[in-house]
Design a protein around this motif. Structure first.
Motif, short mmCIF file in Angstrom:
data_model
loop_
_atom_site.label_atom_id
_atom_site.label_comp_id
_atom_site.label_asym_id
_atom_site.label_seq_id
_atom_site.Cartn_x
_atom_site.Cartn_y
_atom_site.Cartn_z
N VAL A 143 0.84 -1.20 0.00
CA VAL A 143 0.00 0.00 0.00
C VAL A 143 0.88 1.25 0.00
N VAL A 144 1.91 1.25 0.82
CA VAL A 144 2.83 2.39 0.89
C VAL A 144 3.56 2.56 -0.44
N ALA A 145 3.96 1.46 -1.06
CA ALA A 145 4.66 1.51 -2.35
C ALA A 145 3.77 2.10 -3.44
N ARG A 146 2.50 1.81 -3.35
CA ARG A 146 1.57 2.36 -4.34
C ARG A 146 1.52 3.88 -4.27
N ARG A 147 1.78 4.41 -3.09
CA ARG A 147 1.83 5.87 -2.91
C ARG A 147 3.19 6.44 -3.27
N GLY A 148 4.13 5.56 -3.66
CA GLY A 148 5.46 6.01 -4.05
C GLY A 148 6.42 6.15 -2.89
N ALA A 149 6.15 5.49 -1.79
CA ALA A 149 7.01 5.59 -0.62
C ALA A 149 7.38 4.18 -0.13
N GLY A 150 8.21 4.14 0.90
CA GLY A 150 8.58 2.86 1.50
C GLY A 150 9.72 2.17 0.76
N PRO A 151 10.12 1.01 1.28
CA PRO A 151 11.29 0.33 0.72
C PRO A 151 11.02 -0.44 -0.57
N LEU A 152 9.76 -0.71 -0.91
CA LEU A 152 9.45 -1.53 -2.07
C LEU A 152 9.04 -0.70 -3.28
N SER A 153 9.45 -1.17 -4.45
CA SER A 153 8.98 -0.58 -5.71
C SER A 153 7.74 -1.34 -6.16
N MET A 154 7.02 -0.79 -7.10
CA MET A 154 5.83 -1.48 -7.61
C MET A 154 6.24 -2.77 -8.34
N ARG A 155 7.39 -2.78 -8.94
CA ARG A 155 7.88 -4.00 -9.60
C ARG A 155 8.05 -5.12 -8.57
N GLN A 156 8.59 -4.77 -7.41
CA GLN A 156 8.77 -5.75 -6.34
C GLN A 156 7.44 -6.20 -5.76
N VAL A 157 6.51 -5.28 -5.61
CA VAL A 157 5.17 -5.61 -5.12
C VAL A 157 4.50 -6.58 -6.09
N LYS A 158 4.61 -6.31 -7.39
CA LYS A 158 3.99 -7.19 -8.40
C LYS A 158 4.61 -8.58 -8.36
N ALA A 159 5.91 -8.67 -8.11
CA ALA A 159 6.56 -9.98 -7.99
C ALA A 159 6.00 -10.74 -6.79
N GLY A 160 5.81 -10.06 -5.68
CA GLY A 160 5.24 -10.69 -4.50
C GLY A 160 3.81 -11.15 -4.73
N MET A 161 3.04 -10.33 -5.42
CA MET A 161 1.65 -10.69 -5.72
C MET A 161 1.60 -11.87 -6.71
N ARG A 162 2.54 -11.89 -7.62
CA ARG A 162 2.59 -13.01 -8.58
C ARG A 162 2.95 -14.30 -7.86
N LEU A 163 3.84 -14.21 -6.87
CA LEU A 163 4.18 -15.38 -6.06
C LEU A 163 2.93 -15.91 -5.36
N VAL A 164 2.18 -15.02 -4.73
CA VAL A 164 0.95 -15.42 -4.04
C VAL A 164 -0.03 -16.07 -5.02
N ALA A 165 -0.21 -15.46 -6.19
CA ALA A 165 -1.14 -16.00 -7.18
C ALA A 165 -0.71 -17.38 -7.65
N ASP A 166 0.60 -17.57 -7.87
CA ASP A 166 1.08 -18.88 -8.31
C ASP A 166 0.90 -19.94 -7.23
N VAL A 167 1.13 -19.57 -5.98
CA VAL A 167 0.93 -20.53 -4.88
C VAL A 167 -0.54 -20.91 -4.79
N GLU A 168 -1.43 -19.94 -4.90
CA GLU A 168 -2.86 -20.23 -4.87
C GLU A 168 -3.27 -21.11 -6.05
N ARG A 169 -2.75 -20.81 -7.22
CA ARG A 169 -3.06 -21.60 -8.42
C ARG A 169 -2.53 -23.02 -8.29
N GLU A 170 -1.33 -23.16 -7.73
CA GLU A 170 -0.74 -24.49 -7.55
C GLU A 170 -1.59 -25.35 -6.62
N ASN A 171 -2.14 -24.72 -5.60
CA ASN A 171 -2.92 -25.46 -4.61
C ASN A 171 -4.37 -25.64 -5.00
#
Length: 131
Positions: free
Chosen positions: A10-38
């Motif tokens: 949420v903070v990255a979406r506002r352009g702040a914090g330690p994460l970039s949106m690219r990194q957030v998208k990678a994390g969300m993709r990880l979550v989506a793949d884990v859900e899809r796998e299961n």
């Protein structure tokens, strides 16, 4: 607000914090793949249970759907490319939903280093997904 990956997203979406949106998208993709796998067709019933008389029936191939198998293969590839330390940190933060405090203690990180370490781990994941 959450004090883990989702809060940092949420903070990255506002352009702040330690994460970039690219990194957030990678994390969300990880979550989506884990859900899809299961996810599987037999989610609500144990379709793998054999008949009571023990005789096999139907097709011999069971297991994951093709999208679940694709996600499983992708996760295996990304894990190998990202490296175990990055994978472990990203898994704890994104999939298990660990707070920054939990990440700090479980990964033996300092308070100052936890955000940068998570950003680095997610950057490794983003690079692995792109390869």
């Amino acid at each position: 607000p959450s004090k883990g990956f989702l809060g940092l997203a949420v903070v990255a979406r506002r352009g702040a914090g330690p994460l970039s949106m690219r990194q957030v998208k990678a994390g969300m993709r990880l979550v989506a793949d884990v859900e899809r796998e299961n996810n599987s067709a037999g989610l609500t019933m144990n379709w793998d249970a054999g008949p009571s008389d023990g005789r096999p029936r139907g097709p011999r191939r069971g297991g994951q759907t093709s999208s679940a198998a694709d996600a499983s293969a992708r996760l295996k590839r990304v894990r190998a490319l990202a490296g175990e330390p990055s994978w472990s940190l990203a898994w704890l933060a994104c999939v298990e939903g660990a707070t920054l405090r939990e990440l700090k203690s479980r990964m033996a990180l300092s308070q100052r280093a936890v955000g940068a370490a998570l950003a680095h781990a997610l950057e490794q994941l983003a690079n692995a997904y792109e390869r």
